[in-house]
Design a protein around this motif. Structure first.
Motif, PDB file in Angstrom:
ATOM      1  N   MET A   1      -2.454  24.240  11.062  1.00 32.43           N
ATOM      2  CA  MET A   1      -1.937  24.948  12.490  1.00 32.43           C
ATOM      3  C   MET A   1      -3.138  25.515  12.301  1.00 32.43           C
ATOM      4  SD  MET A   1       1.875  26.107  12.845  1.00 32.43           S
ATOM      5  CE  MET A   1       1.221  28.043  12.408  1.00 32.43           C
ATOM      6  N   ALA A   2      -4.364  27.052  11.574  1.00 33.74           N
ATOM      7  CA  ALA A   2      -5.440  27.233  12.140  1.00 33.74           C
ATOM      8  C   ALA A   2      -6.171  26.167  12.491  1.00 33.74           C
ATOM      9  CB  ALA A   2      -5.252  28.010  11.567  1.00 33.74           C
ATOM     10  N   LEU A   3      -6.455  25.063  11.477  1.00 26.88           N
ATOM     11  CA  LEU A   3      -7.430  23.542  12.165  1.00 26.88           C
ATOM     12  C   LEU A   3      -7.160  23.154  13.482  1.00 26.88           C
ATOM     13  CD1 LEU A   3      -7.508  22.246   8.593  1.00 26.88           C
ATOM     14  CD2 LEU A   3      -9.213  23.562  10.025  1.00 26.88           C
ATOM     15  N   MET A   4      -5.621  22.545  13.311  1.00 27.03           N
ATOM     16  CA  MET A   4      -5.841  22.099  14.736  1.00 27.03           C
ATOM     17  C   MET A   4      -5.905  23.279  15.833  1.00 27.03           C
ATOM     18  SD  MET A   4      -4.304  19.078  13.870  1.00 27.03           S
ATOM     19  CE  MET A   4      -5.572  19.276  13.196  1.00 27.03           C
ATOM     20  N   SER A   5      -5.127  23.795  15.657  1.00 29.19           N
ATOM     21  CA  SER A   5      -5.963  24.685  17.139  1.00 29.19           C
ATOM     22  C   SER A   5      -7.150  24.919  17.707  1.00 29.19           C
ATOM     23  CB  SER A   5      -5.008  26.406  16.442  1.00 29.19           C
ATOM     24  OG  SER A   5      -5.753  27.540  17.296  1.00 29.19           O
ATOM     25  N   ILE A   6      -8.328  25.114  16.659  1.00 30.45           N
ATOM     26  CA  ILE A   6      -9.763  25.211  16.754  1.00 30.45           C
ATOM     27  C   ILE A   6      -9.859  23.779  17.294  1.00 30.45           C
ATOM     28  CG2 ILE A   6     -12.192  24.822  15.538  1.00 30.45           C
ATOM     29  CD1 ILE A   6     -10.616  26.800  13.199  1.00 30.45           C
TER      30      ILE A   6
ATOM     31  N   ILE B   1     -15.115  21.752   5.576  1.00 27.68           N
ATOM     32  CA  ILE B   1     -13.878  21.806   7.147  1.00 27.68           C
ATOM     33  C   ILE B   1     -14.024  20.492   8.350  1.00 27.68           C
ATOM     34  CG2 ILE B   1     -13.535  23.241   8.638  1.00 27.68           C
ATOM     35  CD1 ILE B   1     -12.631  24.617   6.541  1.00 27.68           C
ATOM     36  N   ALA B   2     -14.918  19.437   7.978  1.00 24.74           N
ATOM     37  CA  ALA B   2     -14.556  18.746   8.905  1.00 24.74           C
ATOM     38  C   ALA B   2     -13.273  17.793   8.008  1.00 24.74           C
ATOM     39  CB  ALA B   2     -16.331  18.100   9.191  1.00 24.74           C
ATOM     40  N   LEU B   3     -14.300  17.723   7.219  1.00 24.72           N
ATOM     41  CA  LEU B   3     -12.395  16.172   6.282  1.00 24.72           C
ATOM     42  C   LEU B   3     -11.719  17.064   6.179  1.00 24.72           C
ATOM     43  CD1 LEU B   3     -12.650  13.660   4.157  1.00 24.72           C
ATOM     44  CD2 LEU B   3     -12.990  15.650   1.947  1.00 24.72           C
ATOM     45  N   ALA B   4     -11.345  18.204   5.864  1.00 23.37           N
ATOM     46  CA  ALA B   4      -9.881  18.718   6.370  1.00 23.37           C
ATOM     47  C   ALA B   4      -9.387  18.097   7.841  1.00 23.37           C
ATOM     48  CB  ALA B   4     -10.280  20.359   6.044  1.00 23.37           C
ATOM     49  N   PHE B   5      -9.788  18.700   8.579  1.00 18.84           N
ATOM     50  CA  PHE B   5      -9.554  18.220  10.104  1.00 18.84           C
ATOM     51  C   PHE B   5      -9.691  16.352  10.324  1.00 18.84           C
ATOM     52  CE2 PHE B   5     -11.940  21.948  11.610  1.00 18.84           C
ATOM     53  CZ  PHE B   5     -11.266  22.490  12.543  1.00 18.84           C
TER      54      PHE B   5
ATOM     55  N   LYS C   1       0.993  -0.819  -0.261  1.00 18.13           N
ATOM     56  CA  LYS C   1      -0.068  -0.149   0.302  1.00 18.13           C
ATOM     57  C   LYS C   1       0.863   1.284   0.163  1.00 18.13           C
ATOM     58  CE  LYS C   1      -4.344   0.154   2.342  1.00 18.13           C
ATOM     59  NZ  LYS C   1      -5.092   0.452   2.948  1.00 18.13           N
ATOM     60  N   ARG C   2       0.841   2.003  -1.547  1.00 19.48           N
ATOM     61  CA  ARG C   2       1.630   3.283  -1.129  1.00 19.48           C
ATOM     62  C   ARG C   2       0.733   4.571  -0.069  1.00 19.48           C
ATOM     63  NH1 ARG C   2       1.560   4.003  -7.280  1.00 19.48           N
ATOM     64  NH2 ARG C   2       2.448   1.910  -7.870  1.00 19.48           N
ATOM     65  N   LYS C   3       1.568   5.625   0.196  1.00 19.55           N
ATOM     66  CA  LYS C   3       1.108   6.541   1.432  1.00 19.55           C
ATOM     67  C   LYS C   3       0.088   7.598  -0.155  1.00 19.55           C
ATOM     68  CE  LYS C   3       2.363  10.710   3.264  1.00 19.55           C
ATOM     69  NZ  LYS C   3       1.409  11.813   3.002  1.00 19.55           N
ATOM     70  N   ARG C   4       0.670   7.375  -1.591  1.00 22.19           N
ATOM     71  CA  ARG C   4      -0.851   8.166  -2.156  1.00 22.19           C
ATOM     72  C   ARG C   4      -2.561   7.048  -1.734  1.00 22.19           C
ATOM     73  NH1 ARG C   4       0.789   9.602  -8.301  1.00 22.19           N
ATOM     74  NH2 ARG C   4      -1.185  11.684  -7.945  1.00 22.19           N
ATOM     75  N   GLU C   5      -2.162   5.611  -1.472  1.00 26.07           N
ATOM     76  CA  GLU C   5      -3.088   5.330  -2.276  1.00 26.07           C
ATOM     77  C   GLU C   5      -3.882   5.622  -0.714  1.00 26.07           C
ATOM     78  OE1 GLU C   5      -1.392   1.117  -3.215  1.00 26.07           O
ATOM     79  OE2 GLU C   5      -1.835   1.983  -5.502  1.00 26.07           O
ATOM     80  N   ALA C   6      -3.388   4.648   0.169  1.00 24.08           N
ATOM     81  CA  ALA C   6      -3.424   4.834   1.766  1.00 24.08           C
ATOM     82  C   ALA C   6      -4.178   6.292   1.747  1.00 24.08           C
ATOM     83  CB  ALA C   6      -2.663   4.810   2.312  1.00 24.08           C
ATOM     84  N   VAL C   7      -4.083   7.468   1.542  1.00 21.27           N
ATOM     85  CA  VAL C   7      -4.128   8.471   2.046  1.00 21.27           C
ATOM     86  C   VAL C   7      -5.907   9.378   0.955  1.00 21.27           C
ATOM     87  CG1 VAL C   7      -3.973  11.274   1.435  1.00 21.27           C
ATOM     88  CG2 VAL C   7      -2.140  10.213   2.901  1.00 21.27           C
TER      89      VAL C   7
ATOM     90  N   HIS D   1      -0.819  15.670   5.374  1.00 20.16           N
ATOM     91  CA  HIS D   1      -0.604  17.182   5.586  1.00 20.16           C
ATOM     92  C   HIS D   1      -1.943  17.297   4.892  1.00 20.16           C
ATOM     93  CE1 HIS D   1       3.038  15.980   6.955  1.00 20.16           C
ATOM     94  NE2 HIS D   1       3.454  15.043   6.097  1.00 20.16           N
ATOM     95  N   TYR D   2      -2.099  18.558   5.462  1.00 21.64           N
ATOM     96  CA  TYR D   2      -3.418  18.949   4.727  1.00 21.64           C
ATOM     97  C   TYR D   2      -3.131  18.947   2.979  1.00 21.64           C
ATOM     98  CZ  TYR D   2      -6.640  23.208   3.518  1.00 21.64           C
ATOM     99  OH  TYR D   2      -7.703  23.542   3.018  1.00 21.64           O
ATOM    100  N   ALA D   3      -1.826  19.925   2.569  1.00 17.15           N
ATOM    101  CA  ALA D   3      -1.544  19.544   1.160  1.00 17.15           C
ATOM    102  C   ALA D   3      -2.428  18.781   0.246  1.00 17.15           C
ATOM    103  CB  ALA D   3      -0.118  19.936   0.669  1.00 17.15           C
ATOM    104  N   ASP D   4      -2.421  17.381   0.846  1.00 18.19           N
ATOM    105  CA  ASP D   4      -2.709  16.290   0.434  1.00 18.19           C
ATOM    106  C   ASP D   4      -4.461  16.729  -0.039  1.00 18.19           C
ATOM    107  OD1 ASP D   4      -0.943  15.101   0.724  1.00 18.19           O
ATOM    108  OD2 ASP D   4      -1.156  13.795   2.682  1.00 18.19           O
ATOM    109  N   VAL D   5      -5.210  17.514   0.824  1.00 20.66           N
ATOM    110  CA  VAL D   5      -6.694  17.138   0.617  1.00 20.66           C
ATOM    111  C   VAL D   5      -7.046  18.838   0.084  1.00 20.66           C
ATOM    112  CG1 VAL D   5      -8.028  18.312   2.682  1.00 20.66           C
ATOM    113  CG2 VAL D   5      -9.075  17.447   1.691  1.00 20.66           C
ATOM    114  N   ALA D   6      -5.327  19.566  -0.007  1.00 20.68           N
ATOM    115  CA  ALA D   6      -5.764  20.977  -0.959  1.00 20.68           C
ATOM    116  C   ALA D   6      -4.890  20.764  -1.455  1.00 20.68           C
ATOM    117  CB  ALA D   6      -6.093  22.164  -0.199  1.00 20.68           C
ATOM    118  N   HIS D   7      -4.799  20.132  -3.045  1.00 20.27           N
ATOM    119  CA  HIS D   7      -2.876  20.650  -3.941  1.00 20.27           C
ATOM    120  C   HIS D   7      -2.414  21.539  -3.866  1.00 20.27           C
ATOM    121  CE1 HIS D   7      -4.061  16.503  -3.124  1.00 20.27           C
ATOM    122  NE2 HIS D   7      -4.807  16.148  -4.010  1.00 20.27           N
ATOM    123  N   ASP D   8      -3.795  23.733  -3.623  1.00 18.96           N
ATOM    124  CA  ASP D   8      -3.155  24.391  -4.194  1.00 18.96           C
ATOM    125  C   ASP D   8      -3.399  25.046  -3.234  1.00 18.96           C
ATOM    126  OD1 ASP D   8      -3.389  23.173  -7.158  1.00 18.96           O
ATOM    127  OD2 ASP D   8      -5.281  23.816  -7.953  1.00 18.96           O
TER     128      ASP D   8
END
Length: 155
Positions: A90-95, A63-67, A32-38, A74-81
């Motif tokens: 950091m903001a999501l984890m602070s909330i 937003i809940a998915l991002a959490f 299982k590759r990391k990319r497939e697992a993510v 990493h957040y970049a795995d769900v929001a590539h751009d």
């Protein structure tokens, strides 16, 4: 992950198969590759969050998915751009930390007393419309992650 300083949560089976965030090369290790697992993680979370089964997420469901994604990778795995994924994470984890910290009865959400205590500590008061928003967002008496973020947005 038992590696010092690594904050990637992975089950024992996947760890044995080589899914290690800090050393997984682009091609992956094991079956299982990391990319497939993510990808599996995101799809599974998406399915659970798409309560209306419409095939897309509303803003606060996203937003809940991002959490969920930030908790495991990493957040970049769900929001590539995203221009600053570390800042977004950091903001999501602070909330998330605020929600966990103020959930004194550890039931996975804030009841009215816990919410008012949080608001008084954060804003020095409870805004007038808070009770109405709370009743809409927490019909079972506890404000969970998605509702908590939505309430913060409304206030």
């Amino acid at each position: 992950c038992p590696h010092p300083g690594c904050r990637f949560d992975v089950c024992g089976h996947c760890w044995q198969e080589g899914l290690q965030a800090h050393i997984v090369p682009p091609g992956g290790l094991g079956p299982k590759r990391k990319r497939e697992a993510v990808r599996e993680l995101i799809r599974d979370a998406f399915t659970k969050l798409d309560l209306e089964d419409v095939g897309y997420l509303h803003y606060f469901e996203y937003i809940a998915l991002a959490f969920v994604v930030c908790r495991f990778t990493h957040y970049a795995d769900v929001a590539h751009d995203c221009k600053a994924p570390a800042v977004a994470k950091m903001a999501l984890m602070s909330i998330s930390r605020q929600l966990i910290q103020h959930d004194s009865n550890k039931k996975g959400g804030l009841d009215w007393e816990e919410l008012t205590r949080f608001l008084v500590l954060t804003f020095n008061n409870v805004p007038p419309a808070t009770r109405v928003h709370f009743q809409k967002l927490a019909p079972h008496g506890a404000l969970r992650l998605k509702g908590f973020v939505q309430l913060l947005f409304l206030l």
